[in-house]
Write a protein that holds these residues in place. Structure first.
Motif, PDB file in Angstrom:
ATOM      1  N   PRO A 570      29.724 -25.521  34.265  1.00 20.17           N
ATOM      2  CA  PRO A 570      29.191 -26.884  34.416  1.00 20.17           C
ATOM      3  C   PRO A 570      30.279 -27.911  34.715  1.00 20.17           C
ATOM      4  CG  PRO A 570      28.207 -25.808  32.522  1.00 20.17           C
ATOM      5  CD  PRO A 570      29.284 -24.914  32.995  1.00 20.17           C
ATOM      6  N   LEU A 571      31.457 -27.748  34.080  1.00 21.60           N
ATOM      7  CA  LEU A 571      32.536 -28.701  34.347  1.00 21.60           C
ATOM      8  C   LEU A 571      33.063 -28.560  35.765  1.00 21.60           C
ATOM      9  CD1 LEU A 571      34.534 -28.429  30.973  1.00 21.60           C
ATOM     10  CD2 LEU A 571      33.084 -30.315  31.719  1.00 21.60           C
ATOM     11  N   ALA A 572      33.219 -27.319  36.210  1.00 25.62           N
ATOM     12  CA  ALA A 572      33.683 -27.114  37.585  1.00 25.62           C
ATOM     13  C   ALA A 572      32.662 -27.629  38.588  1.00 25.62           C
ATOM     14  CB  ALA A 572      33.980 -25.634  37.809  1.00 25.62           C
ATOM     15  N   LYS A 573      31.387 -27.423  38.315  1.00 25.05           N
ATOM     16  CA  LYS A 573      30.331 -27.899  39.205  1.00 25.05           C
ATOM     17  C   LYS A 573      30.328 -29.421  39.283  1.00 25.05           C
ATOM     18  CE  LYS A 573      25.384 -27.329  40.115  1.00 25.05           C
ATOM     19  NZ  LYS A 573      24.123 -26.727  39.633  1.00 25.05           N
ATOM     20  N   ALA A 574      30.681 -30.082  38.182  1.00 22.32           N
ATOM     21  CA  ALA A 574      30.727 -31.541  38.159  1.00 22.32           C
ATOM     22  C   ALA A 574      32.029 -32.084  38.730  1.00 22.32           C
ATOM     23  CB  ALA A 574      30.541 -32.039  36.728  1.00 22.32           C
ATOM     24  N   GLY A 575      32.919 -31.214  39.189  1.00 19.69           N
ATOM     25  CA  GLY A 575      34.181 -31.656  39.779  1.00 19.69           C
ATOM     26  C   GLY A 575      35.189 -32.131  38.749  1.00 19.69           C
ATOM     27  N   ILE A 576      35.142 -31.566  37.557  1.00 16.48           N
ATOM     28  CA  ILE A 576      36.024 -31.990  36.467  1.00 16.48           C
ATOM     29  C   ILE A 576      37.131 -30.946  36.293  1.00 16.48           C
ATOM     30  CG2 ILE A 576      36.169 -32.503  34.003  1.00 16.48           C
ATOM     31  CD1 ILE A 576      33.239 -33.382  34.146  1.00 16.48           C
ATOM     32  N   ASP A 608      29.207 -36.077  30.832  1.00 12.66           N
ATOM     33  CA  ASP A 608      28.186 -37.039  31.272  1.00 12.66           C
ATOM     34  C   ASP A 608      28.796 -38.376  31.655  1.00 12.66           C
ATOM     35  OD1 ASP A 608      25.783 -35.859  28.800  1.00 12.66           O
ATOM     36  OD2 ASP A 608      26.299 -35.084  30.795  1.00 12.66           O
ATOM     37  N   SER A 609      30.030 -38.688  31.138  1.00  7.59           N
ATOM     38  CA  SER A 609      30.657 -39.973  31.478  1.00  7.59           C
ATOM     39  C   SER A 609      31.396 -39.922  32.804  1.00  7.59           C
ATOM     40  CB  SER A 609      31.625 -40.383  30.374  1.00  7.59           C
ATOM     41  OG  SER A 609      32.734 -39.499  30.320  1.00  7.59           O
ATOM     42  N   MET A 610      31.576 -38.710  33.375  1.00 10.09           N
ATOM     43  CA  MET A 610      32.299 -38.565  34.656  1.00 10.09           C
ATOM     44  C   MET A 610      31.329 -38.035  35.707  1.00 10.09           C
ATOM     45  SD  MET A 610      36.033 -37.084  33.405  1.00 10.09           S
ATOM     46  CE  MET A 610      35.383 -35.809  32.325  1.00 10.09           C
ATOM     47  N   ASN A 611      30.506 -38.916  36.231  1.00  7.72           N
ATOM     48  CA  ASN A 611      29.500 -38.504  37.211  1.00  7.72           C
ATOM     49  C   ASN A 611      30.128 -38.090  38.536  1.00  7.72           C
ATOM     50  OD1 ASN A 611      27.393 -39.058  35.400  1.00  7.72           O
ATOM     51  ND2 ASN A 611      27.384 -41.231  35.958  1.00  7.72           N
ATOM     52  N   SER A 612      31.252 -38.695  38.884  1.00 12.26           N
ATOM     53  CA  SER A 612      31.899 -38.415  40.177  1.00 12.26           C
ATOM     54  C   SER A 612      33.133 -37.533  40.010  1.00 12.26           C
ATOM     55  CB  SER A 612      32.286 -39.741  40.855  1.00 12.26           C
ATOM     56  OG  SER A 612      31.165 -40.565  41.051  1.00 12.26           O
ATOM     57  N   GLY A 613      33.162 -36.770  38.954  1.00 10.54           N
ATOM     58  CA  GLY A 613      34.316 -35.909  38.715  1.00 10.54           C
ATOM     59  C   GLY A 613      35.429 -36.648  37.986  1.00 10.54           C
ATOM     60  N   GLY A 614      36.460 -35.915  37.583  1.00  9.73           N
ATOM     61  CA  GLY A 614      37.578 -36.515  36.859  1.00  9.73           C
ATOM     62  C   GLY A 614      38.425 -35.454  36.175  1.00  9.73           C
ATOM     63  N   LYS A 615      39.062 -35.850  35.113  1.00  5.98           N
ATOM     64  CA  LYS A 615      39.972 -34.954  34.394  1.00  5.98           C
ATOM     65  C   LYS A 615      39.654 -34.983  32.915  1.00  5.98           C
ATOM     66  CE  LYS A 615      44.893 -33.867  33.760  1.00  5.98           C
ATOM     67  NZ  LYS A 615      46.273 -34.258  34.075  1.00  5.98           N
ATOM     68  N   LEU A 616      39.574 -33.802  32.308  1.00  7.75           N
ATOM     69  CA  LEU A 616      39.319 -33.646  30.880  1.00  7.75           C
ATOM     70  C   LEU A 616      40.528 -32.959  30.243  1.00  7.75           C
ATOM     71  CD1 LEU A 616      37.458 -33.751  28.384  1.00  7.75           C
ATOM     72  CD2 LEU A 616      36.554 -31.527  29.093  1.00  7.75           C
ATOM     73  N   VAL A 617      41.120 -33.635  29.240  1.00  8.06           N
ATOM     74  CA  VAL A 617      42.309 -33.116  28.571  1.00  8.06           C
ATOM     75  C   VAL A 617      41.941 -32.787  27.129  1.00  8.06           C
ATOM     76  CG1 VAL A 617      44.677 -33.555  27.876  1.00  8.06           C
ATOM     77  CG2 VAL A 617      43.813 -34.487  30.034  1.00  8.06           C
ATOM     78  N   VAL A 638      40.294 -36.216  25.765  1.00 13.76           N
ATOM     79  CA  VAL A 638      40.580 -37.350  26.651  1.00 13.76           C
ATOM     80  C   VAL A 638      39.847 -37.131  27.971  1.00 13.76           C
ATOM     81  CG1 VAL A 638      42.392 -38.720  27.739  1.00 13.76           C
ATOM     82  CG2 VAL A 638      42.862 -37.532  25.583  1.00 13.76           C
ATOM     83  N   ASP A 639      39.115 -38.166  28.434  1.00 14.04           N
ATOM     84  CA  ASP A 639      38.441 -38.079  29.727  1.00 14.04           C
ATOM     85  C   ASP A 639      38.731 -39.327  30.543  1.00 14.04           C
ATOM     86  OD1 ASP A 639      35.748 -38.913  27.743  1.00 14.04           O
ATOM     87  OD2 ASP A 639      36.274 -40.209  29.438  1.00 14.04           O
ATOM     88  N   THR A 640      38.496 -39.215  31.829  1.00 12.85           N
ATOM     89  CA  THR A 640      38.697 -40.340  32.761  1.00 12.85           C
ATOM     90  C   THR A 640      37.345 -40.880  33.222  1.00 12.85           C
ATOM     91  OG1 THR A 640      38.847 -38.786  34.602  1.00 12.85           O
ATOM     92  CG2 THR A 640      40.915 -39.427  33.533  1.00 12.85           C
ATOM     93  N   GLY A 641      36.389 -40.958  32.283  1.00  7.02           N
ATOM     94  CA  GLY A 641      35.031 -41.390  32.618  1.00  7.02           C
ATOM     95  C   GLY A 641      34.868 -42.900  32.654  1.00  7.02           C
ATOM     96  N   CYS A 642      33.622 -43.326  32.462  1.00  7.13           N
ATOM     97  CA  CYS A 642      33.285 -44.745  32.601  1.00  7.13           C
ATOM     98  C   CYS A 642      33.713 -45.574  31.406  1.00  7.13           C
ATOM     99  CB  CYS A 642      31.781 -44.897  32.820  1.00  7.13           C
ATOM    100  SG  CYS A 642      30.789 -44.196  31.470  1.00  7.13           S
ATOM    101  N   GLY A 692      38.481 -44.638  30.994  1.00  5.70           N
ATOM    102  CA  GLY A 692      38.295 -43.421  30.235  1.00  5.70           C
ATOM    103  C   GLY A 692      38.299 -43.661  28.739  1.00  5.70           C
ATOM    104  N   THR A 693      38.189 -42.559  28.004  1.00  5.91           N
ATOM    105  CA  THR A 693      38.052 -42.605  26.549  1.00  5.91           C
ATOM    106  C   THR A 693      38.955 -41.545  25.922  1.00  5.91           C
ATOM    107  OG1 THR A 693      35.749 -43.310  26.765  1.00  5.91           O
ATOM    108  CG2 THR A 693      36.442 -42.463  24.619  1.00  5.91           C
ATOM    109  N   ILE A 694      39.536 -41.903  24.749  1.00  4.59           N
ATOM    110  CA  ILE A 694      40.346 -40.977  23.953  1.00  4.59           C
ATOM    111  C   ILE A 694      39.739 -40.916  22.565  1.00  4.59           C
ATOM    112  CG2 ILE A 694      42.606 -40.461  22.976  1.00  4.59           C
ATOM    113  CD1 ILE A 694      43.855 -42.050  25.229  1.00  4.59           C
ATOM    114  N   ILE A 695      39.298 -39.738  22.157  1.00  4.23           N
ATOM    115  CA  ILE A 695      38.793 -39.519  20.800  1.00  4.23           C
ATOM    116  C   ILE A 695      39.751 -38.560  20.112  1.00  4.23           C
ATOM    117  CG2 ILE A 695      36.918 -38.612  19.408  1.00  4.23           C
ATOM    118  CD1 ILE A 695      34.970 -39.447  21.539  1.00  4.23           C
ATOM    119  N   ASN A 696      40.385 -39.061  19.045  1.00  5.54           N
ATOM    120  CA  ASN A 696      41.372 -38.278  18.306  1.00  5.54           C
ATOM    121  C   ASN A 696      40.844 -37.992  16.908  1.00  5.54           C
ATOM    122  OD1 ASN A 696      44.185 -38.701  16.419  1.00  5.54           O
ATOM    123  ND2 ASN A 696      44.154 -37.108  17.972  1.00  5.54           N
TER     124      ASN A 696
END
Length: 703
Positions: A570-576, A608-617, A638-642, A692-696
């Motif tokens: 699912p992540l690869a399909k979403a371009g993440i 769900d916060s990265m509709n156009s793809g991005g990076k998930l750390v 960490v994501d580069t979403g909205c 993006g958002t960082i949840i620690n």
């Protein structure tokens, strides 16, 4: 060795006799017992003649330097002015030495008095003893005496006796007027001094040679006496000249010995003479076995007699040097070595059988096996490993070469690490299936007797089918978790709808309590208790996910790997793009299933916060508190979403709060918060709209 005189012998001439004649000067020179005494006497006599200053320059044939070795009434500056070298051909001093003609040295400064230079070299009309004995004409003293124009300073070594000659220059300061008679007197005095000097120089040469020979003989004698093996010097008639103490044990009759000991010594001498005669006649053998009798012990001793002839300078044989090595123990050791060799051959056959058995086991394991040495170089591969890394192929495939490069990097890192074992994943190209396969590399080290790494053994296991099965199990487990979440959502929704009327009923019952009479109090109490029970049931439904679970140690990095493997498609399909930064973590005690649910909710929210793809750390690490007493496990998503607005951040962990509209239940972060609290953890959130958002998440490690 050239004569050495003390510089600046006298500041002023000391006159012992006021009326000293030339004969008196000759007597003084003749009274000198050493060559070093000639120059001081000569300088005093030169000053006595009437020259105010005088000094002697000497050639050092070792380094080619020409400097003053004795002086009278000369200061340091004047002495240094005459320092030169053999290679300064343009120097007037060298011109006088080379030409062997006395002359006046020009004053380079143009001021002051000039010096008269008279050359003195080693020369004599009588040949040295070696040249006289051998009737040779190459004596250096005679050759120098015959020179009239040129002196070859570079070759001042006598080929007959090996003596290094001397070459000096007598300098005398001239007065305002040159007196030819005084110069002639100076020349006669210098020639007489040179004759005495040559004689003393030769005497000292022979004395030094004799002293060196005595030192050499003493050293050789000490070396010979210190040797544990018998050493014997014999003349050309096989008569003993000298022998060391070890040889006297066999060839000299000790004091207080009986007739048997005497006969043993005579027998030893007879056997030794016979062995020498035999080797002398044959002319080929340089060693021979010789059995002698130990006079003191009465036992036979086996020797290896090693002989070497001694010769004179003309090549005539003058005797023999014999060294006898005790080979009795060596022969016994030889017999033991032969017996041990037979045992070694038997052991070698056993080792060969074990090796063949091990090779058979390796070939039938079914997994690629690699054995490397302590420098990470491959020394053994089984058939499957050769197929993977192309060792058996003539021309290697590019993908196979990449496999070999990956293996070399892995073996180097493991061999030079401090770990005894290692488990790691390697993705390699399989030539049989023509596809990339993920292998689990399990490695171990073999140590030698000193504790150093001798070999490393690596087994590659294909975990493709196992990974697929594990993924299916993980997907089924996640389906169960989703069903549980749906059940919780339904229960929460129902409980939420029931809770409001129940609160109204509770309030009504509370108000009604003031109007109930004693006859209805029992019914009222039942109604009140049952209402409280219904309220508790509703609360339990709202906290359905907080079921009591058993805590156990588990690997957080493994949970991250499993969760990301589940959501990989699912992540690869979403371009993440997923970036895993997993640190080394200690054992953590908690609920692995709850952590999977926690991480799944966070990953789904980031997706769900990265509709156009991005990076998930995803990052894990172990950290210490500022006081250094407590340790924590940090899990960051960490994501580069909205991003999340500040208003939503205040209530985002409350139930049924969602920004997804009809797609979300609003329970995901609420469940996350409950799991973190169950593990006494902390939550930190940083978010910027559009970036993006960082949840620690921080969890304490119990010690």
């Amino acid at each position: 060795m050239a004569p050495v005189a003390s510089p600046r012998i006298l500041e002023k001439p000391v006159l012992l006799m006021h009326d000293r004649t030339g004969d008196a000067a000759a007597l003084r020179l003749l009274s000198a017992e050493r060559s070093e005494e000639i120059f001081p006497i000569l300088l005093e006599e030169v000053v006595k003649i009437g020259f105010p200053r005088a000094l002697v320059l000497e050639v050092d044939f070792e380094n080619g330097e020409v400097k003053a070795t004795a002086s009278l009434n000369c200061d340091k500056n004047e002495i240094e002015r005459f320092r030169t070298s053999l290679w300064a051909r343009d120097n007037p001093i060298m011109a006088v030495l080379q030409g062997l003609n006395a002359g006046v040295l020009p004053n380079p400064s143009g001021k002051g008095a000039s010096f008269y230079a008279y050359p003195m070299i080693y020369r004599s009309r009588t040949r040295c003893w070696e040249a006289e004995r051998e009737r040779r004409e190459d004596c250096l003293a005679v050759q120098n005496a015959r020179l009239s124009r040129h002196l070859p300073l570079e070759g001042q070594i006598c080929t007959a006796c090996g003596m290094r000659a001397y070459a000096t220059l007598l300098l005398a300061q001239l007065g305002k007027e040159r007196d030819s008679a005084r110069l002639d007197q100076l020349g006669n005095l210098a020639e007489r001094a040179n004759n005495y000097l040559a004689r003393l120089f030769k005497i000292e040469h022979y004395f030094n040679r004799m002293r060196d020979m005595e030192v050499t003989i003493s050293r050789l004698s000490a070396v010979m006496q210190s040797m544990a093996d018998p050493v014997i010097f014999t003349d050309d008639q096989h008569r003993v000249v000298i022998q060391n103490r070890a040889a006297e044990r066999f060839f000299r009759v000790p004091e207080g010995i009986g007739d048997g000991g005497r006969r043993a010594v005579e027998l030893n001498n007879l056997l030794f003479s016979a062995a020498l005669s035999s080797m002398m006649v044959s002319g080929k053998d340089s060693s021979r076995d010789l059995t002698l009798v130990d006079v003191m012990e009465g036992e036979e001793v086996l020797f290896e007699a090693v002989c070497a002839p001694t010769q004179s300078a003309d090549g005539t044989r003058t005797g023999m040097v014999t060294v006898m090595r005790d080979v009795t123990d060596l022969r016994r050791a030889d017999m033991e070595v032969r017996a041990n060799l037979d045992k070694l051959r038997i052991a070698e056959e056993i080792v060969r059988q074990e090796r063949d058995r091990l090779n058979l086991v390796i070939e039938n394991v079914g997994d690629p096996i690699i054995v490397a040495d302590n420098s990470a170089k491959i020394v053994l591969l089984d058939t499957l490993a050769k197929e993977l890394f192309g060792i058996s192929e003539g021309s290697k495939h590019p993908q196979v070469m990449k496999n070999l490069a990956k293996l070399d990097a892995y073996l180097t890192a493991f061999t030079f690490s401090f770990a005894d074992k290692d488990n790691r994943s390697l993705r390699l190209y399989n030539p049989s299936s023509q596809s990339e396969v993920e292998y689990a590399a399990r490695s171990g080290k073999i140590y030698d007797a000193r504790g150093q790494v001798s070999y490393t053994v690596t087994v590659l296991r294909d975990f493709t089918a196992w990974r697929k099965l594990e993924q299916l199990q993980m997907e089924r487990r996640m389906l169960e978790i989703e069903k549980f979440a749906a059940t919780g959502k339904l229960a929460g929704t129902i409980a939420h709808e029931i809770n409001n009327p129940m609160e109204a009923i509770k309030n009504a019952i509370y108000i009604l309590g003031e109007k109930v009479g004693p006859e209805s109090r029992q019914v009222y109490d039942v109604l009140k208790n049952e209402t409280e029970r219904v309220t508790r049931i509703v609360r339990q439904m709202l906290g359905l996910y907080r079921n009591v679970v058993q805590f156990d140690s588990f690997d957080i990095n493994g949970v991250v790997e499993d969760t990301l493997a589940l959501f990989a498609r699912p992540l690869a399909k979403a371009g993440i793009v997923v970036d895993k930064r997993l640190g080394e973590l200690p054992a953590f005690k908690g609920s692995g299933d709850q952590f999977r649910q926690l991480l799944s909710n966070l990953v789904v929210n980031s997706r769900d916060s990265m509709n156009s793809g991005g990076k998930l750390v995803i990052r894990t690490r172990a950290i210490r508190s500022m006081d250094g007493l407590r340790r924590w496990v940090s899990l960051s998503v960490v994501d580069t979403g909205c991003g999340i607005s500040r208003e939503i951040q205040k209530s985002m962990f409350e139930p049924f709060v969602t920004t997804k509209g009809g797609k979300g239940t609003g329970l995901g972060l609420w469940i996350v918060k409950g799991i973190v609290e169950n593990h006494t953890g902390r939550i930190r959130v940083r978010s910027v709209i559009g970036k993006g958002t960082i949840i620690n998440l921080l969890f304490p490690i119990s010690t």
